[in-house]
Structure formats: C-alpha cells, structure tokens
Scaffold this active site. Structure first.
Site, PDB file in Angstrom:
ATOM      1  N   THR A 162      33.074  18.510 -18.892  1.00 41.38           N
ATOM      2  CA  THR A 162      32.897  19.926 -18.603  1.00 41.38           C
ATOM      3  C   THR A 162      34.195  20.544 -18.107  1.00 41.38           C
ATOM      4  OG1 THR A 162      31.792  21.482 -17.091  1.00 41.38           O
ATOM      5  CG2 THR A 162      32.062  19.237 -16.320  1.00 41.38           C
ATOM      6  N   TYR A 167      28.289  18.515  -8.685  1.00 41.41           N
ATOM      7  CA  TYR A 167      28.291  18.425 -10.150  1.00 41.41           C
ATOM      8  C   TYR A 167      29.705  18.205 -10.679  1.00 41.41           C
ATOM      9  CZ  TYR A 167      28.061  19.915 -15.029  1.00 41.41           C
ATOM     10  OH  TYR A 167      28.186  19.977 -16.397  1.00 41.41           O
TER      11      TYR A 167
END
Length: 359
Positions: free
Chosen positions: A134, A177
């Site tokens: 990501t 995250y």
C-alpha cells in the site's frame, strides 16, 4: 495429491484472498487464459461468495477453492503445496479498524504474510510470491508542502506535481495498518535477499472497478457511488481536497500479471502501482463527477480529517512503465462510468463488516 497438481505445468496459481475484489478479477483473468487457479480465502468478508459463484459458473473445474485463514500456518502451508506462484492479497485493509483492533491487524497483515512466505520457502520449490502492499508505507507525508488550487491540493514541489511520488521515497509507517503492511512489505523483499525466493511488492494507490464491495473505509470510490444511488449521505473527512490517483482494476490485474511474467528478473523489488498523474483527482472532483453521472444531488457532510491521512498521494509509476512495459489504459472518467454501470446492474449494498479482512 489433488487433481491439477501433478506437474509444474498444470500446477495452479494460488491467490490468497482470491474471493475479494482484486483477487477475483485477477483469478478471472488467469482462468480466462487457461491457467488453473487456486483461491485461498477465509470467506469472512460479506458478499465475497458472490465472486466465487461468478468464477465457478464461468470457469468450472479449473477453479479450486480452499477455505483457509492466513493466520492458520499449517492449513495455509498444506493448501499452498504444489502451487507454481502465489499472489498474496489477503489483508485487514482499513486504517480505522487497525486503530481499534491493532492486534487483529498485526496477526492478519504481518503474521499472515509471514505464514505465506514460510509456506513458499519450506516447500522446497522457488515459488514466486507477489505481495499487495500500500502507499500507506510512505506515511502521512508531512514534509510534502501542498497548497489548495481550486477543488484540490497540489504539491509545491514541481517534480512531485509532474510525476508523483516514487519508490525512492523513505518509508515512514504510520498507524497500526501502515506498520503491519509496511513490515510485511519489507519481509517480502527480504525473503528474496535472505532466501533467494522470487518475490515482488506492489505498493498500491486506490484501485476500483467491478466486483468491489465499497465501504466508507475501503473501496471508497464504489462506496460513494452506492451512496449516490441510494440517497444515503456521504461523509468526507477533511475538506475533500485530498488528492489520490485511482486505477481501474483491469489495469491493476495487468500489472500483477506483468510482474509474475518477469519475476525472475525483477525479484526483490517494490513498485508503486496507481493511476499516476493523469488519473489523479480530489474527493471533491470525484463527487462532482458522480453527481453529474447519476444526475442526483448528493448529500455530503464533513468531519475532521482522520489519523494518518495523506493530503496528496499520486504514484510515480515510471518504474513500472520502464521495467515492465506497463501503463494505465483506463481513464478515471471512463473507469467511474464502468463501475457505475456494473453497480447499477448488481445493486450491491455496503456491509458494516465489509472492510475487515480481504483486500
């Protein structure tokens, strides 16, 4: 030994998290080209059974499904035995969920990725592992000065304005995250260095398209469209000038396949994957387009920006282009129209738990 795994030619390509949005589109592409595919998924995300039913109906016996959670190392290793390549797409995908349940986020994203890598390493075969990372591994980018220009923020640095943010950017994990995905990203790259495993990482921007179950926290392009169709309010965190480069899933699938095709020559490398500057837009710009597309007045409310949010992220995709010959073909307006038409046909509704497990 299961049918279809007797030799490397007929061994399946495994997609961990293969019932999700990107995974099911990738599986369809491979299956359509005659590749046997093994989908490994815990099926915890609402609606993913529809993706599996679609794949099964379309491709029949060339598709195999194993219901396994990435946190179960033994079951995962057993399921992956005999695979000729692994795409690892399973994840806890929401920043908000990671802040509430950081332990669960750690177990799924980091421990789960470690389990995938160990299954490949201990197989005795050089099984390629391609990992879905990501852009959050670059953190909130506090040093990139931006200024409002009309309906969006733009960076003051002319090079970033023109090309976006490249892989040379220092990593700066932010939020649980970001930490779990970032650490997993680095583990995948290190297994190429330490063990000679063919691996690669794709640091993704915002992917959207058919088969996306959009929620407020993940799959926000589809979420905005679904809200527009149903008349539900859309909440914007911040002022809506945040800029992202969005990429249609068909272009993302082409990138994943290009990486696998060249894995032996690009092993151990990370690539930014997004729509690039030509597909960059702000939330306000997207909402305006959706309003025009649906011919509806949208109900929009604003709240404070969220932890770790990037005011501007556009991927510099030149490495993907020069190394793999890949480029994004679907313009953002064309892609939004495609997704809107698909959602209108299927009328999928977001689900409160839909952000939790599968990328």
């Amino acid at each position: 030994m299961k049918p279809g795994r007797r030799n490397r030619r007929e061994a399946p390509v495994a997609i961990v998290g293969g019932s999700g949005f990107i995974g099911s589109n990738l599986a369809d592409s491979l299956l359509s080209d005659g590749e046997p595919v093994l989908v490994i998924d815990n099926l915890s995300r609402a609606g993913v059974e529809q993706n599996l039913e679609w794949l099964s109906h379309k491709h029949g016996s060339r598709l195999t499904v194993e219901t396994v959670d990435v946190r179960d190392a033994n079951a995962l290793a057993s399921a992956l035995t005999g695979s000729k390549a692994i795409f690892h797409l399973a994840a806890q995908t929401a920043v908000t969920t990671s802040l509430v349940r950081p332990g669960e986020d750690f177990d799924i994203n980091l421990r789960g990725t470690f389990n995938v890598l160990e299954a490949a390493r201990q197989s005795g075969e050089r099984i390629p592992v391609i990992f879905a990372s990501t852009n959050k591994v670059y953190g909130s980018l506090p040093d990139i000065a931006v200024r409002p220009e009309g309906e969006r923020y733009m960076p003051c640095d002319p090079a970033i304005r023109t090309e976006g943010i490249g892989e040379g950017r220092s990593l700066d994990f932010c939020t649980p995250y970001g930490c779990s995905k970032g650490a997993a990203d680095q583990y995948v790259l290190d297994y190429a260095k330490s063990y000679g495993l063919p691996t690669a990482v794709l640091r993704m921007s915002c992917i959207y398209g058919p088969r996306q179950f959009g929620t407020e926290d993940q799959g926000w392009v589809a979420h905005f469209l679904l809200c527009a169709f149903s008349g539900r309010p859309i909440t914007i965190y911040g002022d809506g000038r945040q800029v992202r480069d969005i990429l249609h899933v068909s272009d993302a699938v082409a990138a994943y396949r290009a990486v696998l095709d060249r894995i032996e020559t690009i092993t151990g490398q990370a690539f930014n994957l997004g729509g690039g500057p030509k597909n960059a837009l702000s939330l306000r710009m997207l909402l305006s387009e959706i309003g025009s597309l649906t011919d509806r007045a949208l109900s929009i409310r604003y709240e404070a920006e969220r932890t770790g949010d990037q005011p501007f992220f556009v991927a510099d995709t030149r490495k993907m282009q020069t190394t793999l010959g890949w480029t994004a073909h679907v313009s953002w307006r064309e892609g939004i129209r495609d997704l809107a038409e698909w959602l209108q046909r299927h009328r999928l509704e977001p689900h409160a738990e839909a952000e939790r497990y599968v990328a």
